[in-house]
Design an enzyme around this catalytic site. Structure first.
Site, mmCIF file in Angstrom:
data_model
loop_
_atom_site.group_PDB
_atom_site.id
_atom_site.type_symbol
_atom_site.label_atom_id
_atom_site.label_comp_id
_atom_site.label_asym_id
_atom_site.label_seq_id
_atom_site.Cartn_x
_atom_site.Cartn_y
_atom_site.Cartn_z
ATOM 1 N N HIS A 17 79.070 3.070 58.642
ATOM 2 C CA HIS A 17 79.637 2.858 59.977
ATOM 3 C C HIS A 17 81.020 3.499 60.065
ATOM 4 O O HIS A 17 81.567 4.003 59.095
ATOM 5 C CB HIS A 17 79.682 1.364 60.354
ATOM 6 N N CYS A 36 89.206 3.145 58.169
ATOM 7 C CA CYS A 36 87.892 2.751 58.711
ATOM 8 C C CYS A 36 87.469 3.671 59.852
ATOM 9 O O CYS A 36 86.330 3.622 60.309
ATOM 10 C CB CYS A 36 87.916 1.308 59.209
ATOM 11 N N HIS A 42 82.044 5.651 56.538
ATOM 12 C CA HIS A 42 82.032 5.083 55.185
ATOM 13 C C HIS A 42 80.915 4.032 55.221
ATOM 14 O O HIS A 42 80.145 4.005 56.183
ATOM 15 C CB HIS A 42 83.407 4.508 54.824
ATOM 16 N N HIS A 44 78.924 0.124 53.586
ATOM 17 C CA HIS A 44 79.022 -1.191 52.956
ATOM 18 C C HIS A 44 77.646 -1.692 52.509
ATOM 19 O O HIS A 44 76.630 -1.310 53.081
ATOM 20 C CB HIS A 44 79.601 -2.219 53.945
ATOM 21 N N ASP A 82 69.065 -1.469 57.827
ATOM 22 C CA ASP A 82 69.161 -1.121 56.402
ATOM 23 C C ASP A 82 69.033 0.381 56.182
ATOM 24 O O ASP A 82 68.108 1.018 56.696
ATOM 25 C CB ASP A 82 68.059 -1.848 55.617
ATOM 26 N N HIS A 83 69.958 0.929 55.394
ATOM 27 C CA HIS A 83 69.990 2.358 55.101
ATOM 28 C C HIS A 83 70.108 3.193 56.372
ATOM 29 O O HIS A 83 69.557 4.292 56.460
ATOM 30 C CB HIS A 83 68.777 2.788 54.259
ATOM 31 N N GLU A 127 81.063 -8.297 54.974
ATOM 32 C CA GLU A 127 81.233 -6.842 54.944
ATOM 33 C C GLU A 127 81.627 -6.424 53.532
ATOM 34 O O GLU A 127 81.182 -5.392 53.020
ATOM 35 C CB GLU A 127 82.303 -6.424 55.949
#
Lengths: 138, 138, 138, 138, 138, 138
Positions: A17, A36, A42, A44, A82-83, A127
C-alpha cells in the site's frame, strides 16, 4: 437464554500500500505521511482478528463455528486483499486512503452482512506488531 | 583468549516486492510464483536477525556492542529497504529476484565489509512468521 | 462525523524497581511482597501499549499519526523510565510503590495532558508476559 | 476511593478433548464437529488469561497480588484440567460439550466464588493461537 | 554453484498422547512419566518447523518453493497426526512412546524420502512454548 | 546406539544489573555503556533457553526428562539470579561485568557439572526480545 461469549479468529494477509491524499500536493503528502508515501509502495503482513459476541448455542456449544468464520473471512476479505496492492488492485481503496483505520472499517463492512444480526462484530487489524487498530471502538 | 559467543540483534523493515523471472513468459511466472507474481506488488513486514560470533572482549564484556550493531544494520540495510519497493527502488534487485533467499544473501553482503574479519556473520530473515531463511547455512 | 476507531502503539522500556511500603516493618514487607522486596532491586522489560479512541480524520485517514504518538510516549514516558531505577531515579515513585498498577496510573497521567480532549486514553502495561494491568479499566 | 484498574494473569494447561453431542447420531456429529469429533480425542495447549477489575489498595499498590491469583488459578482450575482428558476425567464436562466457549464459562464459575465480590472477573481462553474466546463478553 | 541457504517452514497440529512404557509396571510408569502417563490421554498444540538446506536455484531464487514444502508437510505429516490420538490412531506409535524426541524422528523419516537428496533436512518440534526438540542434532 | 536429538527447555528470571568496568573512569564507562551504566541499576526479564544434545534413551524416549532439567535450572540458576541485583547480590558478578555474554557463560558453568558428560550443553539468553546471546557458539 444462552450465555453471551465473545469468540475470536485470527487470520493474516500480505499486501502492498501507499498512504497519500490526492487533494494535497506532494510536499504536504510527504510531510504528513513521510516514507509511507513512497510512490512505489511498501508493504505489510497484516494480522486480522475478528471478534464475534453472541449467545452459546446449546446444541453445539458454539457461538459460531470458528472454521466457518475462517472460511467467511477468507472468502470476503483475504480473497480480495491477500498478495494485492490495496491502492491499485482493490476498488474499496480507489477513493479511500488505505490507513489501518480505514482498512479496519472496510473489513467490518465486508463482513457485517454475512454475520447473523444477533451477533456483534468487531475487527482488530495489526499493521505491524507495534501499530494496530480496532473498529468499532468499545 | 576470550570465549567464543554468538550475539544476535533483531530489526525489522516493511517493503513491497514481486517475484518474477524476466526470462520467462507470463504463464511460467504465474505457474512458479503464483500470487507472489502480482504485477502491482504485495508486501511484508520483514524481521531480520543478525548473528555475530566472536570472542568476548575482556574490557567490555561484549562481542560487539549491540547498540552499534543496531546502528550498523540501520545504516547499511534499513535505510535502503525500509518502506521501499524492493524491485523498483533498490538497485540490488534490479537484476535479482527478491525472494527471501536472495534478500538474505544481499543483506549478508551489505553487512560483511563492516564487521571485523575475526567475527563470523549470519543473517536470518523472516518474510512471514511461518516462512524464513538463513544465510550462510550452518 | 468520522467513525470512532481505537488505535494502539506498543513501546517498551527496561527498569529496576523494588516493592515495599515504608509504613510497614521488614517482616510485613517480606510477607506481602516476597522477593519483590529485595532491597537491592530487581528489574523488568516493561511492554507498554497505549490505546487512543477517537474519530478518523477524513483528510489523513488517521485517528492520530502513530509516529507522533510514538514520539510523545518517548518524550513523556520512556525518557523518564527507560534504563532507570524507578524507586531511586523517578520522582513519581518517591512516595508511591512502583507496582504495575501504580506505574500504569502514572503513565496515564503523564500522557493525558498531551492528548486531545476528544480522544480517550487507556494504558496497558506488561511487567512480564504473564502479569499485566490496564488503566482505566473498561 | 482507589482508582479502578484491571489486572491480568496468564496461565496454561494441556488437555485432551473431543467435541460431540450425544443427542445426535454419528453423521450429524461428524458434519458439525468434523475432525474435532475424533472418538480417540485430540488435544491442545490451552492458554488462560484471568482478568480482575477493582480498586488499587493504597497500602499494597495491588488490586490483588498476582502471585495469590496464580495460586488460586492453579488450585481451582489447573489441578482439575492440566494433563487431563476433559471428557473422561472432568465431571464438569460429563454432560457439557468441552468447546472453548463452555470451558471458559466453567472456569469463570470455578473462580468466581473465590474472588472478592467487589472485583469483576473475566476469563479469556486460547484453544490455539488463532481460536480464542472470552466470558463474560464486554 | 548456487549459494547454500537454509529455508524454514512452520506448521502446526493438535493431537492427544500419553507417555508410557508397556514393559514397565504402573508404578514405574507413574514415577518416570508423572501426569503425562494419564491413561485417558492429554494433548498439545504442536508447532513444527521444517528446515531445508540447499543451494539457491538461479532461475527461481528458491531453495525450494515453501508453498510446495507446506503442501508436502500437510500430506505426509499433518494428514496423519492433526486432530488425532498419537497412541491410538497412528501406527507409527503403536510400539514407540510418543515423546517429542520420538515424534521428531518419525516426522523426519516421513519427510526424508520426499526431499531431494542434495537438500539437508532438520525437524524442530515444539510440544509447548517451553519444551521443544530438534532432529538431527547439529 | 540411540539417535542424537537436541532438547530445549525455556525458563525466565527477572533481575537488575548495571554495566561498568571499575578499571575505567566515569567518562569512559558512560561512553562505552551509555544508559546501561546507570549507577542505580536498571533491569530485565531474562529468557533462558537451555539446549541439551544427546542420544534418546530407548526405555523412556527422552534425552533427558525436561521436568528434571527444569528443576535443575531452577536450583542452579534461578535460585541465584531471579529477583536479584546481579552486581550486588550475586558473587559470580562481583568481579565480572554482567553483560548478556558473561551471564550466559556463567550459567553454562553453573549447569555443566550437573549434566551427564555424554550430553552437550548450550545456553541461549535473551536480555530483551531483540538482544540475545548463545554460548558456546556453534
Amino acid at each position: 437464554m444462552g450465555k453471551r461469549v465473545a469468540v475470536y479468529r485470527k487470520e493474516h494477509f500480505n499486501a502492498a500500500h501507499r498512504l497519500y491524499n490526492p487533494a494535497w500536493d506532494n510536499a504536504t503528502n510527504d510531510k504528513v505521511f513521510g516514507k509511507c508515501n513512497n510512490p512505489h509502495y511498501h508493504g505489510h503482513n497484516y494480522d486480522l482478528i475478528v471478534k464475534l459476541t453472541g449467545e452459546i448455542d446449546d446444541t453445539t456449544g458454539f457461538v459460531m463455528d470458528l472454521k466457518e468464520l475462517s472460511e467467511l473471512i477468507n472468502a470476503q476479505v483475504l480473497e480480495k486483499f491477500d498478495h494485492r496492492n490495496l491502492n491499485e488492485d482493490c476498488m474499496e481503496f480507489k477513493h479511500l486512503n488505505p490507513t489501518a483505520e480505514n482498512i479496519a472499517v472496510v473489513i467490518f463492512e465486508l463482513l457485517r452482512p454475512h454475520i447473523a444480526q444477533a451477533i456483534d462484530l468487531q475487527v482488530r487489524l495489526y499493521e505491524t506488531e507495534r501499530n494496530f487498530v480496532e473498529y468499532p471502538a468499545n
